[in-house]
Write a protein that holds these residues in place. Structure first.
Motif, short mmCIF file in Angstrom:
data_model
loop_
_atom_site.label_atom_id
_atom_site.label_comp_id
_atom_site.label_asym_id
_atom_site.label_seq_id
_atom_site.Cartn_x
_atom_site.Cartn_y
_atom_site.Cartn_z
N PHE A 208 48.76 -33.15 19.69
CA PHE A 208 48.35 -33.17 18.65
C PHE A 208 49.15 -33.72 17.69
CE2 PHE A 208 48.92 -29.88 15.17
CZ PHE A 208 47.94 -29.99 14.67
N LEU A 209 50.34 -33.47 18.47
CA LEU A 209 52.01 -33.45 17.25
C LEU A 209 51.78 -34.93 17.32
CD1 LEU A 209 54.19 -32.29 15.66
CD2 LEU A 209 55.49 -32.76 17.50
N MET A 210 51.93 -35.16 18.63
CA MET A 210 52.20 -37.16 18.18
C MET A 210 50.45 -37.81 17.62
SD MET A 210 54.46 -37.92 20.11
CE MET A 210 54.81 -36.42 19.02
N MET A 211 49.55 -37.71 17.96
CA MET A 211 47.73 -37.57 16.83
C MET A 211 48.34 -37.34 15.71
SD MET A 211 45.20 -36.40 19.82
CE MET A 211 44.15 -37.21 18.86
N VAL A 212 49.17 -36.66 15.15
CA VAL A 212 49.45 -36.41 13.81
C VAL A 212 50.59 -37.59 13.14
CG1 VAL A 212 50.56 -34.42 12.05
CG2 VAL A 212 49.26 -33.25 13.77
N LEU A 213 51.10 -37.36 13.98
CA LEU A 213 51.51 -38.37 13.81
C LEU A 213 51.71 -40.18 13.51
CD1 LEU A 213 55.46 -37.47 15.37
CD2 LEU A 213 54.63 -36.98 13.23
N GLY A 214 50.13 -40.14 13.86
CA GLY A 214 49.20 -41.53 14.40
C GLY A 214 50.30 -41.95 14.99
N LEU A 215 50.06 -41.64 16.73
CA LEU A 215 50.47 -42.29 18.02
C LEU A 215 50.20 -41.93 18.66
CD1 LEU A 215 54.19 -41.45 17.29
CD2 LEU A 215 53.13 -43.52 16.84
N SER B 130 38.77 -38.63 19.81
CA SER B 130 38.72 -37.44 19.12
C SER B 130 38.75 -37.60 17.41
CB SER B 130 39.90 -36.75 18.60
OG SER B 130 40.18 -35.78 19.94
N GLN B 131 38.29 -37.50 16.60
CA GLN B 131 38.32 -38.36 15.34
C GLN B 131 40.10 -38.45 14.33
OE1 GLN B 131 35.12 -36.56 12.70
NE2 GLN B 131 34.00 -37.76 14.61
N THR B 132 40.44 -37.29 14.89
CA THR B 132 41.69 -36.74 13.98
C THR B 132 42.42 -35.69 14.89
OG1 THR B 132 40.73 -34.57 12.98
CG2 THR B 132 40.51 -37.14 11.69
N ALA B 133 43.50 -35.50 14.56
CA ALA B 133 44.53 -34.55 15.41
C ALA B 133 43.95 -33.57 15.49
CB ALA B 133 45.97 -34.71 15.03
N TRP B 134 43.73 -32.59 14.20
CA TRP B 134 43.39 -31.50 14.22
C TRP B 134 41.85 -31.22 14.95
CZ3 TRP B 134 44.15 -26.31 14.46
CH2 TRP B 134 42.92 -25.63 14.56
#
Length: 361
Positions: free
Chosen positions: A141-148, A56-60
């Motif tokens: 999703f939340l962890m990816m939003v935080l860049g993790l 996935s490129q981004t969290a969204w």
């Protein structure tokens, strides 16, 4: 990169859904732990989500892929289930009644974890597992939003351990199922060659599940017992073998894999609709004929419905819906050239302001 579908993983999906179908329809002691089929689904989900997050490129983008994957069949199967219940309420089991507003809100509540805290009835009793799935997706999703994104497995392990030791054993939560997702993600790490990360994840998954067993944690949806722990261990091994050695499967396994391909719409449509059909046809529980109908005829009929949903809705809708959800503006922009060719200007400018003119109707 692995192909989009794995025959081995689809075969395991087939085993899971057949397990669940036999549990709901065939009243024999041998099939009295059908929720274990759902737990196997959770392990498979953890395995697949690890790769989905990685690509996935981004969290969204990650969450859009989840929505694009789950919503088409959910919309159709939920609609059919609701329609059948409203048209034939006399066939619905007590407490399983439904209104259209509940169906519509389900489509909102599941992806948003019921953020509005509205009381509603799920269209089908089997949908409880989707609530667990979406909680797992939202965590990723939340962890990816935080860049993790690169630490998803480690963070999931940490959060699961924390919630486990700080939650009363009498208070059941989605945390009770997270060891299965952790196990699946650990298998993905092992397949990717990240052995230390995989071993650490498996140790956490098995340890938390044994803690549940030792402390007598209450879990009404899938009773915590030794058989459940065995399912976690053997299910994890099965996912690993299916992922690593699916090229060694015999040719006939493609027939089993086909059931795995349609397993999601089959899972969504089977329970309450199946029970209504049995009620309507006056199928009992005692004769050999009744058992044959429950074990073969009814599942085959529901599989035919699931296949139609897959072919007509799920398969053609997943990628377009995902693209739209991931980038709505980009999706609209791609249609501008076609609109212009039809004689409609894509944009009109007045001063510094650009306005899109789209045809009406």
């Amino acid at each position: 990169m692995k192909s989009e579908r794995s025959v081995g993983i689809d075969c395991l999906r087939a085993i899971s859904i057949i397990w669940v179908l036999l549990y709901h329809f065939v009243p024999l002691q041998a099939f009295n732990r059908g929720t274990f089929g759902v737990l196997l689904f959770f392990i498979i989900s953890g395995y697949c989500i690890a790769f989905s997050a990685e690509t996935s490129q981004t969290a969204w983008h990650f969450y859009a892929k989840r929505l694009g994957r789950l919503l088409p069949a959910l919309i159709v199967c939920g609609f059919l289930t609701t329609l059948f219940k409203i048209l034939a309420p006399e066939l619905v089991e007590p407490g399983r009644g439904l209104k259209w507003v509940h169906y519509v809100y389900t489509l909102i509540a599941l992806p948003t974890l019921n953020v509005l805290q509205v009381n509603y009835n799920l269209p089908d009793g089997a949908y409880w597992s989707l609530q667990i799935e979406f909680q797992f997706y939202f965590f990723c999703f939340l962890m990816m939003v935080l860049g993790l994104k690169q630490r998803l497995l480690a963070l999931l392990c940490a959060v699961t351990i924390f919630r486990t030791v700080t939650t009363s054993t009498d208070y059941y939560t989605s945390n009770d199922f997270f060891p299965f997702f952790i196990a699946g993600m650990s298998v993905a790490a092992l397949v990717r060659g990240r052995t230390r990360e995989a071993i650490a994840g498996l140790i956490v998954a098995f340890s938390v599940e044994l803690y549940h067993l030792k402390m007598g944690v209450k879990q009404p949806s899938a009773q915590i017992e030794m058989y459940r722990s065995l399912l976690l261990w053997f299910g994890t091994a099965a996912v690993y073998l299916a992922a690593r050695y699916d090229h060694l499967l015999p040719r006939w396994s493609s027939a089993l894999a086909f059931i795995g391909v349609i397993s999601y719409p089959l899972y969504l449509i089977h329970q309450d609709v199946g029970m209504m059909i049995l009620h309507w046809a006056h199928v009992g529980r005692d004769s050999v004929g009744d058992m044959l109908i429950r074990a073969f005829v009814l599942p085959a009929f529901l599989a035919a419905i699931a296949w139609l949903v897959y072919v007509l809705v799920e398969k053609p809708a997943i990628k377009p819906l995902t693209r739209f959800l991931a980038d709505p503006l980009g999706w609209l922009r791609q249609w501008q050239p076609a609109i212009a060719r039809r004689g409609y200007p894509a944009t009109e400018r007045s001063g510094d302001v650009a306005r899109q003119d789209l045809p009406i109707g």
